[in-house]
Design an enzyme around this catalytic site. Structure first.
Site, PDB file in Angstrom:
ATOM      1  N   ASP A 478       0.741  -1.091   0.116  1.00  0.00           N
ATOM      2  CA  ASP A 478       0.002  -0.023  -0.012  1.00  0.00           C
ATOM      3  C   ASP A 478       0.902   1.352  -0.066  1.00  0.00           C
ATOM      4  OD1 ASP A 478      -2.158   1.624   0.110  1.00  0.00           O
ATOM      5  OD2 ASP A 478      -2.964   0.823   1.846  1.00  0.00           O
ATOM      6  N   ASP A 548     -10.469   2.065  -3.732  1.00  0.00           N
ATOM      7  CA  ASP A 548     -10.956   1.913  -2.377  1.00  0.00           C
ATOM      8  C   ASP A 548     -12.849   2.003  -2.465  1.00  0.00           C
ATOM      9  OD1 ASP A 548      -8.865   1.316  -0.801  1.00  0.00           O
ATOM     10  OD2 ASP A 548      -8.743   3.639  -0.008  1.00  0.00           O
TER      11      ASP A 548
HETATM   12  C1  DGJ Z   1      -5.715   2.065   1.727  1.00  0.00           C
HETATM   13  C2  DGJ Z   1      -6.206   0.988   1.195  1.00  0.00           C
HETATM   14  O1  DGJ Z   1      -6.601   1.380  -0.096  1.00  0.00           O
HETATM   15  C3  DGJ Z   1      -7.079   0.002   1.717  1.00  0.00           C
HETATM   16  O2  DGJ Z   1      -7.519  -1.361   0.968  1.00  0.00           O
HETATM   17  C4  DGJ Z   1      -6.667  -0.327   3.098  1.00  0.00           C
HETATM   18  O3  DGJ Z   1      -5.608  -1.373   2.617  1.00  0.00           O
HETATM   19  C5  DGJ Z   1      -5.954   0.560   3.995  1.00  0.00           C
HETATM   20  N1  DGJ Z   1      -5.163   1.614   3.080  1.00  0.00           N
HETATM   21  C6  DGJ Z   1      -5.220   0.214   5.021  1.00  0.00           C
HETATM   22  O4  DGJ Z   1      -4.932   1.199   5.883  1.00  0.00           O
END
Ligand code: DGJ
Length: 729
Positions: A478, A548
């Protein structure tokens, strides 16, 4: 021979798939662009070079008033010698001047394709798959040598380009601008297409007609970004999914970029793309080299659909690497939206137990397993286990999950550092910052300075240590913020403006080392969802968390836009709970499933809360996806209806041999008095075959399905969807 050189006319003719790209060494060594388009056999195109005096166009070879660089279509345009359009490069000499004059020096044609040092790029497995042309240009006065490399893929309508700037002189040079390519067009009758958006709303398709002046998309965020994707295309006015000419550009790079189209006074268009020159420079000491990222140029004479299928095949086969490149990807369950930071080993095991009953294949433990991480304000950088949450250890959890028949995967955010972390307390100068300035936080975190080799080594060691400590089969990598105060304590004053690019080079270095050390691990990249969904990252990690935003309606737009360049196998697509956590919308489980099944399927919700009916429905979804997974992940993709144009969306996947297909249809809102029959015309099938619509007993001709179409059944209520599987008889 895909690359031909005619010594008499001094013309290069590159033939990639069904396309031709032609340019010429003109007069005293200028590279004049002549043609890019449908394949032609030979050419007499130099007749297009505009002769004739144009008032206001300066004439460098005075008294010849018929020649001006301002009216010449060029391959890699310079600044300051009579061309007033945006240059492809600009270099400053020690005396402060910024004028250079590159002329042809030599060229060679080579089999295969060179691997770029320190940068991602497309590759070939056998030399026969491609041919490359290297052209050396030379500025005699300062000793700047520029090598333009063109690679022609024999099978695809695709050409890659990259540029090397080499200081062969004795003084220091400063590169102020070094784009990967410019392509000049004779006219400006095009639309400009790009993918724009925001967090949770990535890669929406935008189209506008070219106007006089510059139109550009760019990122200054230190990442390719949620806001603009490093892709743009110029398309003919009539271009749609099946018709029209498309000239598409995709930059294999993950940092600040620019893509611009400049329409000049003579209505020619200069398209240029590369590293964003904004806040960039690069000091080139004698004998040093600067390498630009690679750009992929795709031509289609059959609209956007064919353009996308070319990108999909090229990126699946010649960009993504490693063990999983051509392997069907596991269906995963991710605990993020189920628990956020609040979990115990028991809770995770409970979710995994249901996941195993549903037929899921991989359990992913997301954020919150390390340091003292109970919210997003601490511990990034402290990559050791939080024993309060997982007292029996990571290996114990992974093994328990393995025993349930699922592989185990883990989340990291390796590029970041929390102020509240042991790492920051030990190394407050390891982040990107400018002395005496505020350190702007985003999501309470700072960005590690990847220009510093010590920082990179720390990350590689810390991540590898965890990966070696338990049976981990998958990593979600991430990256949740963009770079501010772009400066490096590690770089000297004259190199401060190299920070953003050096950061990306550092990122590629650590990704390369970690993925090479663990070739059996499947890596998925993520950046607050799809903030770094680009070809550069796909070279290291063959799939990306698309957004997301998992709402089924929003995802139609996001996945439709993303599919312009990126194949379904690269697009993480999860079914999540309702009301949706991003937009609060309640959509049907069926539609959430059907949208996610058109990508790389996963689930991201608390499975233990499913009702018995939901368990049965998801079991069915998972089983059905397993049947069509290869088709979705490796088939040819056809867009049928665009969410950007109406209330319904449809797309389909067709196997390479055209014997199998799956068609998805989604309708967002129910409408009163809908048309009596809604007919969906299919694409990509074999007109001469008959296809059975599986489960219905009906058989239709391929031609019938393409020209007459298939009738969409009556759908009730909002957020309705349906899909058909077709099999050749
Ligand atoms: C952002 C990501 O896009 C999410 O899927 C998740 O992993 C969060 N960060 C976790 O902090």
């Amino acid at each position: 021979m895909p690359i031909m050189f005619n010594d008499e006319t001094k013309t290069f003719h590159l033939q990639a798939g069904d396309s031709s790209y032609i340019f010429q060494i003109y007069r005293d060594g200028y590279l004049a662009h002549l043609y890019w388009g449908q394949k032609i056999r030979s050419n007499h195109l130099s007749r297009f070079i505009p002769y004739g005096r144009k008032p206001q166009a300066p004439t460098p070879d005075d008294p010849d008033e018929t020649f001006s660089l301002d009216t010449l279509l060029q391959e890699y345009a310079a600044y300051g010698n009579s061309d007033f359009r945006s240059p492809a490069y600009q270099v400053q000499l020690e005396n402060g001047s910024t004028i250079t004059d590159l002329r042809y020096k030599s060229h060679r044609i080579l089999k295969g394709k060179r691997v770029l040092e320190g940068l991602p790029g497309t590759y070939v497995e056998r030399d026969e798959e491609a041919e490359s042309l290297e052209i050396v240009l030379w500025d005699e006065l300062c000793g700047l040598e520029v090598v333009l490399t063109y690679t022609v893929f024999e099978k695809y309508n695709a050409i890659s380009r990259e540029v090397k700037l080499i200081n062969k002189g004795t003084e220091k040079l400063k590169v102020l601008r070094a784009l990967s390519a410019n392509v000049d067009f004779y006219n400006s009758d095009y639309d400009f297409i790009h993918l724009s958006g925001a967090w949770g709303r990535e890669r929406h398709l935008e189209r506008r007609s070219l106007k006089s002046g510059i139109q550009a998309i760019e990122s200054r965020r230190g990442a390719s970004s949620h806001q603009q994707n490093p892709f743009a295309a110029l398309v003919s006015k009539n271009a749609d999914e099946e018709h029209g000419e498309v000239f598409a550009f995709s930059l294999v790079y993950s940092g600040n970029f620019i893509a611009q189209a400049e329409v000049d006074q003579f209505k020619t268009t200069r398209f240029s793309m590369g590293i964003n020159p904004f806040d960039f420079s690069w000091l080139l000491e004698p004998s040093q080299t600067f390498q630009t990222p690679e750009i992929i140029m795709v031509y289609s004479n059959h609209g956007l659909g064919e353009m996308s299928r070319t990108f999909h095949k090229l990126y699946r086969n010649n960009l993504c690497r490693g063990k999983y490149k051509l392997q069907a990807r596991p269906i995963l369950i991710n605990n993020w939206e189920a628990t956020y930071f609040d979990f115990t080993a028991e809770k995770l095991e409970d979710i995994a137990t249901v996941a195993s009953e549903l037929g899921l294949e991989l359990f992913v433990l997301d954020d919150g397993w390390f340091g003292k991480r109970n919210s997003d304000d601490s511990s990034l950088g402290d990559w050791y286990l939080n024993r309060e949450k997982l007292p029996a250890g990571l290996d114990d959890l992974a093994e328990r999950i393995n025993k349930l028949g699922l592989k185990f995967g883990l989340w990291f955010e390796p590029e970041m550092i929390s102020e509240n972390s042991d790492l920051y307390r030990a190394h407050p100068d390891w982040c990107i910052y400018v002395p005496d300035r505020r350190r702007t936080k985003s999501r309470h975190q700072l960005v590690l300075d990847l220009t510093n080799a010590k920082v990179r080594d720390y990350i590689v060691d810390a991540v590898c240590k965890v990966l070696g400590s338990a049976p981990i089969s998958y990593v979600k990598w991430d990256m949740n913020r963009n770079i501010t105060e772009a400066g490096s304590a590690y770089l000297p004053a004259e190199r401060q403006r190299e920070t953003a690019h050096r950061y990306i080079l550092g990122l590629y270095d650590i990704m390369n080392r970690i993925t090479a050390a663990f070739p059996d691990i499947l890596f998925e990249s993520c950046s607050g969802g799809g903030g770094r969904f680009d070809p550069g990252i796909l070279y290291y990690m063959p799939q990306t968390w698309t957004s997301d935003d998992t709402d089924a309606v929003e995802r139609l737009f996001i996945q439709y836009g993303t599919s312009m360049v990126y194949p379904a196998i690269t697009m993480g697509a999860h079914v999540s709970a309702v009301p949706n956590h991003q937009v609060d919308r309640v959509t049907r489980l069926d539609m959430r499933g059907h949208v996610a099944m058109a990508g790389n399927l996963g689930y991201e919700l608390d499975l233990t809360k499913f009702t018995p009916e939901e368990v049965e429905a998801v079991k069915k979804q998972v089983a059905e996806y397993k049947e069509i997974r290869e088709l979705v992940q490796f088939g040819d993709f056809y867009r049928l209806r665009s969410p950007f144009e109406g209330n319904d969306t449809a797309w389909m996947f067709v196997s390479e041999d055209k014997r199998e297909a799956v068609v998805f249809y989604y309708r967002i809102m129910a409408k009163p008095n809908p048309p009596l029959t809604s007919i969906l015309r299919l694409r990509g099938l074999d007109e001469n075959r008959d296809y059975e619509v599986m489960g219905s007993g009906m058989v239709y001709g391929g031609d019938e399905l393409i020209y007459a179409g298939i009738a969409v059944p009556t759908l009730k209520g909002d957020y309705a969807s349906v899909y058909w599987r077709l099999r050749a008889k």
